[in-house]
Design a protein around this motif. Sequence first.
Motif, PDB file in Angstrom:
ATOM      1  N   LYS A  69       2.589  14.593  -8.227  1.00 16.87           N
ATOM      2  CA  LYS A  69       3.781  15.858  -8.519  1.00 16.87           C
ATOM      3  C   LYS A  69       3.862  16.152  -9.735  1.00 16.87           C
ATOM      4  O   LYS A  69       4.120  17.415 -10.188  1.00 16.87           O
ATOM      5  CB  LYS A  69       4.958  15.314  -7.808  1.00 16.87           C
ATOM      6  N   VAL A  70       3.900  15.123 -10.653  1.00 14.86           N
ATOM      7  CA  VAL A  70       3.803  15.582 -12.349  1.00 14.86           C
ATOM      8  C   VAL A  70       2.754  16.406 -12.666  1.00 14.86           C
ATOM      9  O   VAL A  70       2.806  17.274 -13.639  1.00 14.86           O
ATOM     10  CB  VAL A  70       4.156  14.056 -13.020  1.00 14.86           C
ATOM     11  N   VAL A  71       1.629  15.855 -12.238  1.00 12.80           N
ATOM     12  CA  VAL A  71       0.352  16.610 -12.466  1.00 12.80           C
ATOM     13  C   VAL A  71       0.386  18.008 -11.923  1.00 12.80           C
ATOM     14  O   VAL A  71      -0.103  18.917 -12.746  1.00 12.80           O
ATOM     15  CB  VAL A  71      -0.942  15.701 -12.099  1.00 12.80           C
ATOM     16  N   ALA A  72       0.727  18.065 -10.707  1.00 11.92           N
ATOM     17  CA  ALA A  72       0.761  19.502  -9.863  1.00 11.92           C
ATOM     18  C   ALA A  72       1.826  20.554 -11.017  1.00 11.92           C
ATOM     19  O   ALA A  72       1.570  21.573 -10.940  1.00 11.92           O
ATOM     20  CB  ALA A  72       1.249  19.326  -8.794  1.00 11.92           C
ATOM     21  N   GLU A  73       3.049  19.887 -11.194  1.00 12.04           N
ATOM     22  CA  GLU A  73       3.927  20.591 -12.086  1.00 12.04           C
ATOM     23  C   GLU A  73       3.366  20.832 -13.190  1.00 12.04           C
ATOM     24  O   GLU A  73       3.362  22.248 -13.891  1.00 12.04           O
ATOM     25  CB  GLU A  73       5.318  19.741 -12.242  1.00 12.04           C
ATOM     26  N   SER A  74       2.544  20.014 -13.954  1.00 10.45           N
ATOM     27  CA  SER A  74       2.070  20.396 -15.183  1.00 10.45           C
ATOM     28  C   SER A  74       0.876  21.362 -15.015  1.00 10.45           C
ATOM     29  O   SER A  74       0.841  22.542 -15.873  1.00 10.45           O
ATOM     30  CB  SER A  74       1.099  19.045 -15.758  1.00 10.45           C
ATOM     31  N   ASP A  75       0.171  21.467 -13.985  1.00 11.84           N
ATOM     32  CA  ASP A  75      -0.883  22.249 -13.568  1.00 11.84           C
ATOM     33  C   ASP A  75      -0.184  23.735 -13.435  1.00 11.84           C
ATOM     34  O   ASP A  75      -0.589  24.917 -13.622  1.00 11.84           O
ATOM     35  CB  ASP A  75      -1.602  21.977 -12.616  1.00 11.84           C
ATOM     36  N   ARG A  76       0.964  23.777 -12.634  1.00 12.81           N
ATOM     37  CA  ARG A  76       1.699  25.100 -12.275  1.00 12.81           C
ATOM     38  C   ARG A  76       2.409  25.587 -13.776  1.00 12.81           C
ATOM     39  O   ARG A  76       1.971  27.070 -13.792  1.00 12.81           O
ATOM     40  CB  ARG A  76       2.847  24.642 -11.430  1.00 12.81           C
ATOM     41  N   GLN A  77       2.737  24.734 -14.544  1.00 19.24           N
ATOM     42  CA  GLN A  77       3.122  25.468 -15.724  1.00 19.24           C
ATOM     43  C   GLN A  77       2.049  26.152 -16.767  1.00 19.24           C
ATOM     44  O   GLN A  77       1.984  27.137 -17.212  1.00 19.24           O
ATOM     45  CB  GLN A  77       3.797  24.399 -16.571  1.00 19.24           C
ATOM     46  N   ALA A  78       1.016  25.316 -16.636  1.00 18.78           N
ATOM     47  CA  ALA A  78      -0.202  25.904 -17.437  1.00 18.78           C
ATOM     48  C   ALA A  78      -0.779  27.186 -16.639  1.00 18.78           C
ATOM     49  O   ALA A  78      -1.226  28.201 -17.412  1.00 18.78           O
ATOM     50  CB  ALA A  78      -1.323  24.778 -17.356  1.00 18.78           C
ATOM     51  N   ASN A  79      -0.863  27.140 -15.307  1.00 21.04           N
ATOM     52  CA  ASN A  79      -1.175  28.410 -14.763  1.00 21.04           C
ATOM     53  C   ASN A  79      -0.133  29.495 -15.116  1.00 21.04           C
ATOM     54  O   ASN A  79      -0.759  30.771 -15.009  1.00 21.04           O
ATOM     55  CB  ASN A  79      -1.177  28.247 -13.172  1.00 21.04           C
ATOM     56  N   ILE A 100       0.911  -1.171   0.053  1.00 18.46           N
ATOM     57  CA  ILE A 100       0.109   0.162   0.003  1.00 18.46           C
ATOM     58  C   ILE A 100       0.905   1.257  -0.158  1.00 18.46           C
ATOM     59  O   ILE A 100       0.559   2.212  -0.689  1.00 18.46           O
ATOM     60  CB  ILE A 100      -1.189   0.121   1.047  1.00 18.46           C
ATOM     61  N   LEU A 101       1.969   1.173   0.917  1.00 15.75           N
ATOM     62  CA  LEU A 101       2.869   2.461   0.672  1.00 15.75           C
ATOM     63  C   LEU A 101       3.460   2.686  -0.757  1.00 15.75           C
ATOM     64  O   LEU A 101       3.627   3.593  -1.047  1.00 15.75           O
ATOM     65  CB  LEU A 101       3.901   2.255   2.007  1.00 15.75           C
ATOM     66  N   LEU A 102       3.805   1.488  -1.301  1.00 15.10           N
ATOM     67  CA  LEU A 102       4.551   1.668  -2.667  1.00 15.10           C
ATOM     68  C   LEU A 102       3.476   2.235  -3.452  1.00 15.10           C
ATOM     69  O   LEU A 102       3.721   3.244  -4.277  1.00 15.10           O
ATOM     70  CB  LEU A 102       5.186   0.176  -2.984  1.00 15.10           C
ATOM     71  N   ALA A 103       2.209   1.905  -3.429  1.00 15.22           N
ATOM     72  CA  ALA A 103       1.272   2.265  -4.253  1.00 15.22           C
ATOM     73  C   ALA A 103       0.929   3.798  -4.023  1.00 15.22           C
ATOM     74  O   ALA A 103       0.702   4.600  -4.954  1.00 15.22           O
ATOM     75  CB  ALA A 103      -0.192   1.618  -4.179  1.00 15.22           C
ATOM     76  N   GLN A 104       1.010   4.067  -2.820  1.00 14.75           N
ATOM     77  CA  GLN A 104       0.951   5.499  -2.484  1.00 14.75           C
ATOM     78  C   GLN A 104       1.967   6.205  -3.054  1.00 14.75           C
ATOM     79  O   GLN A 104       1.960   7.694  -3.600  1.00 14.75           O
ATOM     80  CB  GLN A 104       0.664   5.688  -0.916  1.00 14.75           C
ATOM     81  N   ASN A 105       3.257   6.107  -2.996  1.00  9.51           N
ATOM     82  CA  ASN A 105       4.539   6.555  -3.452  1.00  9.51           C
ATOM     83  C   ASN A 105       4.279   6.838  -5.028  1.00  9.51           C
ATOM     84  O   ASN A 105       4.599   8.087  -5.369  1.00  9.51           O
ATOM     85  CB  ASN A 105       5.700   5.585  -2.872  1.00  9.51           C
ATOM     86  N   ARG A 106       4.038   5.921  -5.741  1.00 13.03           N
ATOM     87  CA  ARG A 106       3.728   5.884  -7.279  1.00 13.03           C
ATOM     88  C   ARG A 106       2.607   7.037  -7.315  1.00 13.03           C
ATOM     89  O   ARG A 106       2.830   7.514  -8.305  1.00 13.03           O
ATOM     90  CB  ARG A 106       3.396   4.709  -7.584  1.00 13.03           C
ATOM     91  N   GLN A 107       1.470   6.856  -6.626  1.00 13.60           N
ATOM     92  CA  GLN A 107       0.674   8.016  -6.730  1.00 13.60           C
ATOM     93  C   GLN A 107       0.848   9.423  -6.501  1.00 13.60           C
ATOM     94  O   GLN A 107       0.745  10.181  -7.281  1.00 13.60           O
ATOM     95  CB  GLN A 107      -0.612   7.368  -5.751  1.00 13.60           C
ATOM     96  N   GLU A 108       1.848   9.467  -5.407  1.00  8.14           N
ATOM     97  CA  GLU A 108       2.240  10.748  -5.048  1.00  8.14           C
ATOM     98  C   GLU A 108       3.218  11.066  -6.294  1.00  8.14           C
ATOM     99  O   GLU A 108       2.996  12.437  -6.294  1.00  8.14           O
ATOM    100  CB  GLU A 108       3.072  10.749  -3.770  1.00  8.14           C
TER     101      GLU A 108
END
Length: 180
Positions: free
Chosen positions: A105-115, A93-101
């Motif tokens: 982060k990639v999505v947040a960076e993409s959103d930040r760049q779009a913003n 479960i921790l491994l799955a959470q780390n992958r989701q995190e």
Amino acid sequence: MAETRRARLDTPREQRRPLVPRPSYDSDTFGVFAEQFARFMGTAKFLIYMTLFVAAWVAWNLTMPDDLAFDAYPFIFLTLMLSLQASYAAPLILLAQNRQETRDKVVAESDRQANARAHADMEFLAREVASLRMAINDMATRDYLRSELRSLLAELDDRAIEREGERRSELERPVERASD
């Protein structure tokens, strides 16, 4: 000479062959398995299956004769099985959470760049609107153009009236001359 014996920081070390070969695995495949496992453990279906398993275990060991029961009342073997499941489930479960995190982060960076791009575009458009407003202030307004056109029309009407008057007067003169 001492430098050749010691490892220098600017040169890579030679790879040593391990004494025991390590098992190899694809981290992405293992991560996908961990995510699927974590998703399954977070469902009502898993809770129902686990509840039915534990209830069947307890019912079997309480109702069967002693020679068929494999886990006595304190259910130590059941506790061991559940602990084993938890010890494997938690890291997965921790491994799955780390992958989701990482994906977040990639999505947040993409959103930040779009913003940031949208913000830059808005600033550009705001400057353009401001320059257009300044240009419009220098331009003639509709009311000003109408008043100018009215005055020009009035001036043209006055000229037309004057010309008409001049023509009439020219037309009247020859008639007066003919009568003289």
